[in-house]
Scaffold this motif. Sequence first.
Motif, PDB file in Angstrom:
ATOM      1  N   ASN A 100      -8.514  46.075  13.280  1.00  0.00           N
ATOM      2  CA  ASN A 100      -9.922  45.838  12.989  1.00  0.00           C
ATOM      3  C   ASN A 100     -10.462  46.850  11.988  1.00  0.00           C
ATOM      4  N   GLU A 101     -10.003  48.101  12.104  1.00  0.00           N
ATOM      5  CA  GLU A 101     -10.499  49.157  11.218  1.00  0.00           C
ATOM      6  C   GLU A 101     -10.161  48.875   9.754  1.00  0.00           C
ATOM      7  N   LEU A 102      -8.993  48.287   9.514  1.00  0.00           N
ATOM      8  CA  LEU A 102      -8.630  47.953   8.136  1.00  0.00           C
ATOM      9  C   LEU A 102      -9.589  46.910   7.579  1.00  0.00           C
ATOM     10  N   MET A 103      -9.920  45.910   8.372  1.00  0.00           N
ATOM     11  CA  MET A 103     -10.860  44.893   7.915  1.00  0.00           C
ATOM     12  C   MET A 103     -12.236  45.501   7.639  1.00  0.00           C
ATOM     13  N   ILE A 104     -12.669  46.401   8.507  1.00  0.00           N
ATOM     14  CA  ILE A 104     -13.963  47.050   8.316  1.00  0.00           C
ATOM     15  C   ILE A 104     -13.962  47.871   7.025  1.00  0.00           C
ATOM     16  N   ALA A 105     -12.888  48.612   6.801  1.00  0.00           N
ATOM     17  CA  ALA A 105     -12.799  49.443   5.600  1.00  0.00           C
ATOM     18  C   ALA A 105     -12.773  48.589   4.341  1.00  0.00           C
ATOM     19  N   PHE A 106     -11.966  47.555   4.339  1.00  0.00           N
ATOM     20  CA  PHE A 106     -11.844  46.694   3.164  1.00  0.00           C
ATOM     21  C   PHE A 106     -13.173  46.021   2.825  1.00  0.00           C
ATOM     22  N   LEU A 107     -13.789  45.406   3.826  1.00  0.00           N
ATOM     23  CA  LEU A 107     -15.045  44.693   3.585  1.00  0.00           C
ATOM     24  C   LEU A 107     -16.177  45.655   3.251  1.00  0.00           C
ATOM     25  N   ALA A 171      -8.252  55.677   9.328  1.00  0.00           N
ATOM     26  CA  ALA A 171      -8.841  54.484   9.931  1.00  0.00           C
ATOM     27  C   ALA A 171      -8.930  54.611  11.450  1.00  0.00           C
ATOM     28  N   ARG A 172      -7.965  55.313  12.049  1.00  0.00           N
ATOM     29  CA  ARG A 172      -7.889  55.397  13.500  1.00  0.00           C
ATOM     30  C   ARG A 172      -7.430  56.803  13.896  1.00  0.00           C
ATOM     31  N   GLY A 173      -7.570  57.091  15.178  1.00  0.00           N
ATOM     32  CA  GLY A 173      -7.044  58.342  15.725  1.00  0.00           C
ATOM     33  C   GLY A 173      -7.996  59.520  15.590  1.00  0.00           C
ATOM     34  N   GLU A 174      -7.615  60.627  16.233  1.00  0.00           N
ATOM     35  CA  GLU A 174      -8.401  61.855  16.162  1.00  0.00           C
ATOM     36  C   GLU A 174      -8.268  62.476  14.778  1.00  0.00           C
ATOM     37  N   GLN A 175      -9.369  63.061  14.304  1.00  0.00           N
ATOM     38  CA  GLN A 175      -9.361  63.655  12.982  1.00  0.00           C
ATOM     39  C   GLN A 175      -8.345  64.786  12.893  1.00  0.00           C
ATOM     40  N   ARG A 176      -7.551  64.749  11.819  1.00  0.00           N
ATOM     41  CA  ARG A 176      -6.562  65.795  11.569  1.00  0.00           C
ATOM     42  C   ARG A 176      -6.620  66.191  10.105  1.00  0.00           C
ATOM     43  N   GLY A 177      -6.375  67.445   9.821  1.00  0.00           N
ATOM     44  CA  GLY A 177      -6.311  67.903   8.445  1.00  0.00           C
ATOM     45  C   GLY A 177      -7.623  67.715   7.712  1.00  0.00           C
ATOM     46  N   ALA A 183     -14.521  56.153  12.086  1.00  0.00           N
ATOM     47  CA  ALA A 183     -15.558  56.135  13.126  1.00  0.00           C
ATOM     48  C   ALA A 183     -16.633  57.178  12.856  1.00  0.00           C
ATOM     49  N   SER A 184     -16.249  58.391  12.460  1.00  0.00           N
ATOM     50  CA  SER A 184     -17.238  59.442  12.221  1.00  0.00           C
ATOM     51  C   SER A 184     -18.113  59.121  11.018  1.00  0.00           C
ATOM     52  N   LEU A 185     -17.525  58.504   9.998  1.00  0.00           N
ATOM     53  CA  LEU A 185     -18.322  58.117   8.840  1.00  0.00           C
ATOM     54  C   LEU A 185     -19.364  57.067   9.215  1.00  0.00           C
ATOM     55  N   ILE A 186     -18.941  56.103  10.025  1.00  0.00           N
ATOM     56  CA  ILE A 186     -19.878  55.063  10.468  1.00  0.00           C
ATOM     57  C   ILE A 186     -20.984  55.664  11.322  1.00  0.00           C
TER      58      ILE A 186
END
Length: 568
Positions: A100-107, A171-177, A183-186
Amino acid sequence: METIMERQDYRPRVRLEGVRYPDRTALERYVTSGVLPEHTLAGALRESFERNAQRKALLSPEGDVTYRRLDELTDRFGAALLKLGVRPLDRVVMQCGNCNELMIAFLGCLKAGLIPICALQAFRRHEISYLANLAEASVHIVQGDDPRFDDVSFAEEMQSVVPTFSIVVQARGEQRGVGRTLASLIEGVSWEDARETLGQIVHDPYQAAVFQLSGGTTGVPKIIPRFQNEYLLNMQLVREWNRYTQDDVLFMPTPLMHNMNMACFFGPMLLAGGAVIVCPNIAESTLQQAIRDYKPTWFGLAGPIYSRVADELAAASPDVKRKRRLIGPKNAPGLTRVWGSPCYHIFGMTEGVIMFAREGDPQYVLDESVGRPVCEWDEVKVVLPGTEEELPDGEVGEALFRGPYTIRGYYKSEEKDVHRFTADGFYRSGDLMKAELIDGKRYFFFRGRTKDVVDRGGEKINAEELENLINRHPDILASAVVGMPDPVYGERVCAFVVMREPGGSIALPTLTAFLEQEGVAKFKWPERIEIVSEFPVTASGKLSKVLLRNGLLERLQGEKSASNVSNG
């Protein structure tokens, strides 16, 4: 690098360096004739989201998403990127598995006026560094929780070799690096604020919307600019041709960023207000469970999907089978017979033209043909390969294409394009076809690639032709023909086959007897059979004959070594 221009009719407000824009005269003809819309893909998707707000847009074992929620999340993500300093027409590398995250990012990128580069999750340094540097990409979106590959560290590494990469998004997972999570951007932008920010974006019908990639089997993929109004036209035509409706549910689990999925499946389905199943992987259990849970009405079947869903499709009730429609590149009559649902052939290319067979076509067309172009303005010539000499209907030659949604050139490739396009703008596809006039309509029959042949002692055996014949055998689900080296003939035919029944097999004499009965010339008969459970695929989900051939060569070498040992 961009050059700002004053607005002219049928021309973009901004000309991107390296993008070959369509010919102005042709554009004017398509627009004034009512073929090409003066509307944008981004605008049409927003209208569909609002029109179908209460309906479900995405169906996934990880959570369903309504059109209203999809509208909100994509607005907020697109606006968040702009607030980070990304500018309209900046390029964004999409490198993420289906979710789902890929679709959200693309659109979201489309809404923000950004240009997604439709990379594949399997790409690595060679492909990403080339594509991102060529396109001067600003943003790199990776999955972030891929258990097989540390794509976050990879994205950081890419920043050292792609100077323009300023932002990494997980797109997913806990923030690294150094990456930010989707999610945080949204969460950092309200919907009201996002709407205000996006309201300042002017979408241009004549501007590039998406950078798709060529599906070639050698070298680094070429970038294919697809434009707002012509990509929208492509999707609208497919939606109308297949009669997608808001009550339909789509099952097409190949990569979402692949052009076939985008232009022929999930894009048209979202414009229609239907639901799109998003499968996070193509494991047999995942695919079969998705079919059980969501009861799809349209199926896109390609690559390894056939064998993984065969049992589930066959087990459906007669009523369910009647409601289903299947689309596949080959063997439609066999799949229709086995699974009890109509199957229609498709032919298409990322560069443009799309063809389908469809309900109501003569049975011969449904069985053998890829149908007709979805647009009456699509022009198709069948020529002697490598020339512009047109061949009469019924003869096999190379197909040349031109039309309102077929490109005029690859990105930053003008010198090489001299050999890929004719002087009057026809694209040289490298695909072999013949045309036949049936009931007053011109249908096309795919006969393989210009180089997809086996040369047996000077006799050229077209792989696609032979595969279509082998697929007629009642015990065979699918086949792939490759050449194997031979000291006398140069090459002989090896047929890789997937049996209709798991664990089944077929002897070489049985297959050749069948081909003899079908009237196939003996020199075309396979001289070796390899039974496989499924075919290997490329990163874009296409059958890989390179991998098949490499595996065959290894087995042949092993057999030769074993023979030498036993004879020694």
